[in-house]
Enzyme design. Structure first.
Site, PDB file in Angstrom:
ATOM      1  N   GLY A  12      47.025  56.114  51.536  1.00  0.00           N
ATOM      2  CA  GLY A  12      47.880  56.115  50.344  1.00  0.00           C
ATOM      3  C   GLY A  12      48.325  57.460  49.822  1.00  0.00           C
ATOM      4  O   GLY A  12      48.781  57.547  48.678  1.00  0.00           O
ATOM      5  N   VAL A  64      49.693  48.759  56.145  1.00  0.00           N
ATOM      6  CA  VAL A  64      48.545  47.859  55.915  1.00  0.00           C
ATOM      7  C   VAL A  64      48.916  46.373  55.943  1.00  0.00           C
ATOM      8  O   VAL A  64      48.027  45.525  55.863  1.00  0.00           O
ATOM      9  CB  VAL A  64      47.785  48.187  54.603  1.00  0.00           C
ATOM     10  CG1 VAL A  64      47.190  49.582  54.651  1.00  0.00           C
ATOM     11  CG2 VAL A  64      48.676  48.004  53.378  1.00  0.00           C
ATOM     12  N   TYR A 154      54.437  45.062  34.006  1.00  0.00           N
ATOM     13  CA  TYR A 154      53.538  45.216  35.171  1.00  0.00           C
ATOM     14  C   TYR A 154      53.518  43.919  35.990  1.00  0.00           C
ATOM     15  O   TYR A 154      53.384  43.931  37.206  1.00  0.00           O
ATOM     16  CB  TYR A 154      52.141  45.659  34.726  1.00  0.00           C
ATOM     17  CG  TYR A 154      51.324  46.294  35.842  1.00  0.00           C
ATOM     18  CD1 TYR A 154      51.783  47.421  36.513  1.00  0.00           C
ATOM     19  CD2 TYR A 154      50.090  45.759  36.224  1.00  0.00           C
ATOM     20  CE1 TYR A 154      51.044  48.007  37.533  1.00  0.00           C
ATOM     21  CE2 TYR A 154      49.342  46.346  37.231  1.00  0.00           C
ATOM     22  CZ  TYR A 154      49.826  47.468  37.890  1.00  0.00           C
ATOM     23  OH  TYR A 154      49.086  48.030  38.903  1.00  0.00           O
ATOM     24  N   LYS A 161      46.526  43.046  41.122  1.00  0.00           N
ATOM     25  CA  LYS A 161      45.335  43.853  40.803  1.00  0.00           C
ATOM     26  C   LYS A 161      44.162  42.963  40.384  1.00  0.00           C
ATOM     27  O   LYS A 161      43.001  43.296  40.669  1.00  0.00           O
ATOM     28  CB  LYS A 161      45.644  44.880  39.711  1.00  0.00           C
ATOM     29  CG  LYS A 161      46.616  45.994  40.123  1.00  0.00           C
ATOM     30  CD  LYS A 161      46.128  46.828  41.298  1.00  0.00           C
ATOM     31  CE  LYS A 161      46.955  48.106  41.459  1.00  0.00           C
ATOM     32  NZ  LYS A 161      46.622  48.832  42.724  1.00  0.00           N
TER      33      LYS A 161
END
Ligand code: NAD
Ligand code: 0WE
Length: 254
Positions: A12, A64, A154, A161
């Site tokens: 990352g 990924v 978000y 998350k």
């Protein structure tokens, strides 16, 4: 030198502002060897000089979301190092359109993409690298407050998350019997590439300055130092945890 002789794999880093860059800097300061993933040729050009600068051992291509690239990465790391002591997952992506407006409008494809890149990838990496872990190895990922409370805009990333934080607990349970720990750092807002062009980001930063106990925003170095703690034997009794590095913002009520 808390991380002397440790091999740290870092997913990352995009540029000098990346949280993963701050983590890598602190790892090097503490004596670790580091290696970096990049995604495609465009990012290779950015990550190669950063790896040179930080004295990285090698860099490798790893999207990924691609199982083939994950298993090629395992082969490379196995050949270069033979083991992994520290794995840092600092990767997230959602369609820009899904980070504004109403969460209710998220498409099936947008939801799948955000959850695949930002949440499932941690499980995929832990599964693939499990043979290279040993007792004392430490895995960590980056999460955000929006997993636990709604944060305007978000949206689908908050859901991703939340899945990531739950994954941390289940992965900790699976890997714990072998002495491998898995934790998350919940970082406060930081102006990185992933925060650029987010509407209302400046307001979020000033809210922290006004309301958080420390009355300041956190930096990549703040996160890097806590990452050293989670990577090192200092946190030997901590796994499945979400560690807030957010100037204390999450602890504030009315
Ligand atoms: P960044 O843009 O520097 O890092 C995001 C990284 O994700 C980039 O290096 C990018 O190449 C990588 N990435 C995206 N899609 C990928 C894929 N398919 N395969 C592999 N890599 C991929 O931004 P950042 O702010 O340093 O973000 C790092 C992590 O920190 C993310 O998980 C983010 O959600 C989290 N985080 C950021 C903040 C913040 O305010 N910046 C706060 C809390 C948590
Ligand atoms: O996790 C993040 C950012 C994640 C992210 C950012 C982008 C921007 C560019 C994922 N995908 C994309 N896709 C893009 O095309 N953060 C914690 C930083 C962040 O992002 C927000 C925030 C905060 C804080 C989005 C809306 C509201 C607050």
């Amino acid at each position: 030198m808390l991380l002397k002789d440790k091999k740290a794999l870092i997913f990352g880093v995009a540029n000098h502002k990346s949280i993963a860059y701050g983590i890598a800097e602190e790892f090097k300061k503490n004596g670790a060897s580091v290696a970096f993933s990049y995604v495609g040729e465009a990012l290779k050009k950015r990550v190669a000089p950063i790896s040179e600068e930080l004295g990285g051992d090698f860099i490798f291509d790893c999207d990924v979301t691609n199982d083939g690239q994950i298993s090629s990465s395992v082969d490379i790391v196995k050949e270069k190092w033979g083991r992994v002591d520290i794995l840092v997952h600092s990767v997230a992506f959602a369609h820009r359109d899904d980070l504004q407006g109403r969460f209710i409008d998220t498409s099936r494809d947008g939801f799948k993409l955000a959850l695949d890149v930002s949440a499932y990838s941690l499980t995929a990496l832990c599964h693939a690298f499990e043979p290279l872990f040993s007792s004392g190895s430490s895995v960590m990922t980056l999460t955000y407050y929006g997993a636990q409370k709604t944060v305007t805009n978000y949206n689908v990333m908050g859901v991703a998350k939340a899945a990531l934080e739950a994954s941390v607990r289940y992965l900790a349970m699976d890997l714990g019997p072998n002495g491998v720990r898995v934790n998350a750092i919940s970082a406060g807002p930081i102006k990185t590439l992933a925060a650029s062009g987010i509407s209302g980001f400046k307001t979020i930063l000033s809210t922290i300055e006004e309301k958080a106990p420390l009355r300041r925003n956190v930096t990549q170095t703040d996160v890097g130092k806590s990452a050293v703690f989670l990577a090192s034997d200092l946190s030997s009794g901590t796994t499945g945890e979400v560690l807030f590095v957010d100037s204390g913002y999450n602890t504030v009520g009315v």
